[in-house]
Design a protein around this motif. Structure first.
Motif, mmCIF file in Angstrom:
data_model
loop_
_atom_site.group_PDB
_atom_site.id
_atom_site.type_symbol
_atom_site.label_atom_id
_atom_site.label_comp_id
_atom_site.label_asym_id
_atom_site.label_seq_id
_atom_site.Cartn_x
_atom_site.Cartn_y
_atom_site.Cartn_z
ATOM 1 N N CYS A 70 29.136 38.345 46.609
ATOM 2 C CA CYS A 70 30.506 38.804 46.815
ATOM 3 C C CYS A 70 30.703 40.200 46.238
ATOM 4 O O CYS A 70 31.330 41.061 46.856
ATOM 5 N N LEU A 71 30.138 40.410 45.056
ATOM 6 C CA LEU A 71 30.292 41.701 44.396
ATOM 7 C C LEU A 71 29.656 42.804 45.224
ATOM 8 O O LEU A 71 30.222 43.897 45.388
ATOM 9 N N VAL A 72 28.478 42.506 45.796
ATOM 10 C CA VAL A 72 27.800 43.494 46.646
ATOM 11 C C VAL A 72 28.679 43.830 47.857
ATOM 12 O O VAL A 72 28.863 44.999 48.212
ATOM 13 N N LEU A 73 29.257 42.778 48.471
ATOM 14 C CA LEU A 73 30.137 43.006 49.619
ATOM 15 C C LEU A 73 31.304 43.911 49.237
ATOM 16 O O LEU A 73 31.652 44.848 49.951
ATOM 17 N N VAL A 74 31.894 43.610 48.068
ATOM 18 C CA VAL A 74 33.034 44.412 47.622
ATOM 19 C C VAL A 74 32.605 45.863 47.415
ATOM 20 O O VAL A 74 33.302 46.798 47.820
ATOM 21 N N LEU A 75 31.424 46.047 46.820
ATOM 22 C CA LEU A 75 30.960 47.416 46.559
ATOM 23 C C LEU A 75 30.718 48.168 47.868
ATOM 24 O O LEU A 75 31.030 49.359 47.973
ATOM 25 N N PRO B 213 28.724 28.064 34.178
ATOM 26 C CA PRO B 213 28.423 27.971 35.596
ATOM 27 C C PRO B 213 26.933 27.818 35.875
ATOM 28 O O PRO B 213 26.089 28.246 35.095
ATOM 29 N N ARG B 214 26.661 27.209 37.014
ATOM 30 C CA ARG B 214 25.272 27.045 37.436
ATOM 31 C C ARG B 214 24.726 28.361 37.967
ATOM 32 O O ARG B 214 25.465 29.318 38.165
ATOM 33 N N LYS B 215 23.416 28.319 38.238
ATOM 34 C CA LYS B 215 22.765 29.533 38.725
ATOM 35 C C LYS B 215 23.345 29.954 40.085
ATOM 36 O O LYS B 215 23.573 31.134 40.347
ATOM 37 N N SER B 216 23.619 28.947 40.930
ATOM 38 C CA SER B 216 24.107 29.248 42.279
ATOM 39 C C SER B 216 25.453 29.992 42.223
ATOM 40 O O SER B 216 25.756 30.832 43.071
ATOM 41 N N PHE B 217 26.240 29.683 41.183
ATOM 42 C CA PHE B 217 27.525 30.378 41.022
ATOM 43 C C PHE B 217 27.305 31.878 40.890
ATOM 44 O O PHE B 217 27.959 32.687 41.553
ATOM 45 N N TRP B 218 26.342 32.238 40.034
ATOM 46 C CA TRP B 218 26.084 33.664 39.809
ATOM 47 C C TRP B 218 25.551 34.323 41.069
ATOM 48 O O TRP B 218 25.864 35.488 41.350
ATOM 49 N N VAL B 219 24.752 33.565 41.848
ATOM 50 C CA VAL B 219 24.203 34.127 43.086
ATOM 51 C C VAL B 219 25.338 34.451 44.062
ATOM 52 O O VAL B 219 25.437 35.569 44.582
ATOM 53 N N VAL B 220 26.224 33.455 44.256
ATOM 54 C CA VAL B 220 27.340 33.674 45.195
ATOM 55 C C VAL B 220 28.231 34.809 44.702
ATOM 56 O O VAL B 220 28.639 35.698 45.463
ATOM 57 N N LEU B 221 28.498 34.808 43.382
ATOM 58 C CA LEU B 221 29.345 35.858 42.817
ATOM 59 C C LEU B 221 28.710 37.230 43.030
ATOM 60 O O LEU B 221 29.390 38.204 43.378
ATOM 61 N N GLY B 222 27.377 37.276 42.857
ATOM 62 C CA GLY B 222 26.663 38.540 43.055
ATOM 63 C C GLY B 222 26.768 39.027 44.483
ATOM 64 O O GLY B 222 27.036 40.208 44.736
ATOM 65 N N LEU C 66 36.307 32.391 42.836
ATOM 66 C CA LEU C 66 35.236 31.848 41.989
ATOM 67 C C LEU C 66 35.571 32.043 40.520
ATOM 68 O O LEU C 66 35.403 31.131 39.697
ATOM 69 N N ILE C 67 36.053 33.230 40.183
ATOM 70 C CA ILE C 67 36.389 33.512 38.789
ATOM 71 C C ILE C 67 37.525 32.593 38.335
ATOM 72 O O ILE C 67 37.494 32.023 37.252
ATOM 73 N N PHE C 68 38.493 32.403 39.218
ATOM 74 C CA PHE C 68 39.617 31.514 38.894
ATOM 75 C C PHE C 68 39.119 30.113 38.571
ATOM 76 O O PHE C 68 39.527 29.500 37.593
ATOM 77 N N CYS C 69 38.215 29.608 39.428
ATOM 78 C CA CYS C 69 37.738 28.228 39.273
ATOM 79 C C CYS C 69 37.057 27.999 37.942
ATOM 80 O O CYS C 69 37.031 26.887 37.429
ATOM 81 N N LYS C 70 36.474 29.059 37.387
ATOM 82 C CA LYS C 70 35.758 28.889 36.130
ATOM 83 C C LYS C 70 36.649 29.127 34.923
ATOM 84 O O LYS C 70 36.278 28.813 33.796
ATOM 85 N N ILE C 71 37.809 29.698 35.105
ATOM 86 C CA ILE C 71 38.680 29.970 33.966
ATOM 87 C C ILE C 71 39.873 29.017 33.928
ATOM 88 O O ILE C 71 40.317 28.597 32.869
#
Lengths: 468, 284
Positions: free
Chosen positions: A36-41, A25-34, A417-422
């Motif tokens: 989302c993770l913060v929102l979930v937390l 994944p590109r850098k932007s993927f990790w940013v968006v994922l991050g 996002l995780i689905f799209c990469k797997i």
């Protein structure tokens, strides 16, 4: 419509393009994922606080026993209907333009159910006793109350989640085999296990096709019943403006509507991010938009007929709620809904809008906002002006409810996002089929007889064995 | 076994009256002519039923737990659509008071919607709430047209300063957070009276007046009458008969002498509480 631009794509290129979307994944993927993770937390923290202190911190009260949690539940369940619609109904009606876009729609279905399923749980006063809702054998020989729509909900959600997951998985097996053949390391192990030794033999294809169509036949009535049951939560009650006969079809139409809007959003995003322009063509967007428009009109019709039936029924309580909806403190929500979900879809009547990807992207977001507001105005205003004037009160959702709502969007996006990469988010084998049929435009006219294909394939296989 | 019992229960639900043969149907009659809105009944209810006093802030956010409440409705002066209250001065015509508590509906809308059957109908025609079974879906609270169900949004007992826990009524439980509760017609007193009648050898008859609810007991004007509607000799049954209020009717005769009505009876919920309309001199 024979001039699909994907006519001349090589089969190997399809594999290459789709498999490329699974690469690092590109850098932007990790940013968006991050994010989302913060929102979930944040949502998890809010839930922990609510669990500790009691539901009062969510600012629900009497008479507002239900609020955002329930409207979010209806919203996410509604969104989950798109995948089934695009995949199952369009499969059965043999609309082959669904092929490049159904995979991510199905994934969206599964993930929105997983999001929706959170809400009835965290909404309970005693979360730790939630399993009491299920009919399991216990030493007290107590059954749950089968008359309660909440129990039907529990049954419907678990059934729908299981069958959607199965439908998504079954449809993905041939593609997982392609992935397996091209993967290394842990991915190789994962795909090998999941593709269950798929070799692409004729017998396998026949069995696969039959299972797939059978699942589609099962899923269509199931999806309709699931949202009808969600509608029963309201329609089976005695509350004015909840106790409405037309709620089940209205909810199903609304579900398909918001689901289609969500498909358009993800369509544009995936097309842009993964450069799937050759597969997700303007023509397909055009058809999706037309479908959305048609469903929007059905929803509008049911909405307006609901207003009309309340108005002419002359039921004192329901009329009061209706007037309060349009003029009272919740009026901005109701008018906002009408603007976003009733007026805005008329933009799709214009070809220029339908063919402009980014216009459709923003429009789909507006439609979804409208449908989210719709769910809120179903739940809250009737509680605010119920049968008992002494208890009338206007309550807006508090910080805890809002952060859990945001967290649900983060949770959904994270899963997607995780689905799209797997997993391949575009169906490779179905796109190939589509290209094949486009090449042989003549064979497209009449659908091939399954038995004939079977015979031919078996003959070919036998021939191969003789040769070897 | 459980399945058999469930089917039996269901077949009973098809009938209008679940328990026709039961000798008990607890009911109430409240004379609004007599009610002066003093709130003694509310206070008595707090004391009897271990209700938490939530305080000013929780009251303001709608988290109060009063099983019984005095509703106050102002009569609109002739020709005005809304009363104008300035500087705490209320119109001279005064208020209507309605003590409102669980109406113990015979067709209770709260009962069918509970997913875990925590609220159900007893053979006494009481609408019972099983705290231990409740998971807190709050569907019953939504579906109650009177909005007389109260949810424990917090663990209020934690705020009880010592030694106030010593004044809690030992006859019933203290509820924890996440549980719905509501007026029980002081079911602990009904049980005690029935037990006593059983000991005395007449289990199917409880003498009128043997059960007094806390609100009834404390009403200074005796506006509240409570008793067994199935016992034709009871005060409450006589009052129901006098005002021609009966179960199964969704509209009452409005004539000069007949003041009886049941709140929201047009919803077909069959409440067990009759109110007697307040008579006012409109010329004054």
């Amino acid at each position: 419509m024979s001039n699909y631009s994907m006519k001349d794509i090589e089969w190997a290129k399809i594999n290459k393009d789709v498999l490329k979307s699974l690469e690092s994944p590109r850098k932007s993927f990790w940013v968006v994922l991050g994010v989302c993770l913060v929102l979930v937390l944040i949502g998890v923290a809010a839930e922990a606080y609510q669990y500790q202190e009691g539901l009062g911190v969510a600012l629900m009260n009497r008479p507002h026993f239900w609020q955002l949690y329930i409207s979010n539940f209806v919203f996410w369940i509604g969104m989950s209907h798109s995948g089934t619609l695009l995949s199952a109904i369009l499969l059965l009606t043999k609309a082959d333009w669904r092929k490049p876009i159904y995979r991510f729609a199905e994934a969206m279905t599964l993930f929105s159910i997983l999001t929706a399923a959170i809400f009835p749980v965290i909404h309970l006063g005693r979360v730790w006793d939630m399993y009491w809702v299920l009919p399991y054998p216990n030493q007290r020989t107590i059954w749950p109350n089968f008359r309660s729509p909440l129990l039907w909900d529990a049954a419907a959600i678990t059934t729908y989640a299981t069958s959607s997951a199965l439908f998504l998985y079954i449809g993905m097996i041939p593609d997982l085999a392609i992935c397996r053949d091209n993967a290394k390391g842990w991915r190789k192990k994962l795909y090998s296990a999941l593709s269950m030794g798929w070799m692409g033999r004729a017998r396998e294809w026949i069995a696969f096709r039959k299972t797939y169509v059978l699942m589609a036949c099962f899923l269509v009535p199931l999806a309709v019943s699931v949202h009808s049951i969600v509608a029963s939560d309201f329609a089976m009650s005695i509350m004015p403006d909840w106790h409405i006969t037309s709620f089940p079809p209205y909810f199903v139409a609304g579900a398909l509507y918001s689901g289609c809007a969500a498909i358009i959003t993800l369509f544009v995003l995936l097309r842009h991010v993964f450069r799937f322009e050759e597969y997700m063509t303007t023509e397909i967007m055009d058809k999706t938009a037309k479908l959305t428009f048609a469903i929007a009109m059905v929803w509008n019709y049911l909405n307006l007929s609901e207003y009309a039936s309340i108005w002419y029924s002359n039921d004192m309580f329901e009329k009061e709620v209706l007037i309060e909806k349009f003029t009272g403190p919740y009026a901005p929500i109701v008018w906002g809904m009408l603007l976003c979900a009733t007026v805005a879809p008329f933009a799709m009547a214009f070809k220029k809008v339908r063919h402009n990807m980014w216009a459709m992207f923003w429009l789909s977001l507006v439609l979804q906002l409208g449908m989210w507001l719709e769910r809120f105005q179903i739940v809250s205003p009737p509680l605010a002006s119920n049968h008992e004037p002494w208890t009338w009160a206007v309550v807006w959702p508090g910080l805890v409810q809002l952060s859990i709502t945001l967290a649900s969007f983060g949770w959904f996006t994270m899963l997607f996002l995780i689905f799209c990469k797997i997993f391949p988010s575009v169906s490779m084998y179905e796109v190939k089929e589509m290209v094949f049929h486009r090449r042989h435009a003549s064979s497209r006219a009449e659908l091939q007889d399954l038995d004939k294909v079977k015979e031919e394939m078996i003959k070919t296989e036998e021939g191969l064995h003789h040769g070897a | 076994m459980a399945l058999k019992r469930m089917i039996e229960n269901w077949s009973r639900l098809r009938k209008r009256d679940y328990y026709e043969d039961s000798p008990f149907m607890w009911g109430m009659s409240i004379d609004l002519n007599k009610c002066i809105g003093c709130g003694a009944c509310v206070t008595a209810c707090y004391a009897e039923n271990n209700l938490p006093v939530v305080g000013k802030e929780h009251y303001a956010t709608g988290h109060a737990m009063h099983w019984m409440r005095i509703e106050r409705y102002w009569e609109e002066p002739e020709g005005e659509t809304d009363i104008d209250i300035k500087d705490g001065e209320y119109p001279e015509r005064g208020a209507h008071y309605i003590p409102m508590m669980c109406q113990q509906c015979n067709h209770a809308p709260c009962e069918p919607v509970c997913p875990v059957a925590a609220t159900y109908h007893t053979t006494d025609h009481l609408n019972a709430q099983v705290y231990n079974r409740c998971v807190g879906s709050r569907y019953c609270g939504n579906n109650c047209p009177y909005k007389v169900r109260y949810f424990n949004f917090f663990d209020y007992w934690k705020d009880l300063p010592s030694p106030l826990e010593m004044q809690l009524n030992p006859d019933l439980s203290v509820r924890s957070k996440g549980v719905m509760e509501k007026c029980t017609f002081c079911v602990q007193r009904i049980r005690a009276a029935k037990d006593q009648a059983n000991d005395e050898g007449h289990p199917h008859h409880v003498e009128d007046g043997a059960v007094k609810t806390a609100c009834q007991q404390s009403c200074p004007t005796q506006a509240i009458v409570f008793g067994n509607l199935r016992d034709p000799e009871s005060e409450v049954a006589k009052q129901w008969e006098e005002h021609e209020v009966e179960l199964g009717r969704h509209e009452q005769d409005k004539s000069e002498d007949l003041r009886g009505y049941r709140v929201l009876e047009e919803l077909n919920v069959e409440p067990c509480v009759m109110y007697l309309d307040r008579v006012r001199d409109t010329e004054a």
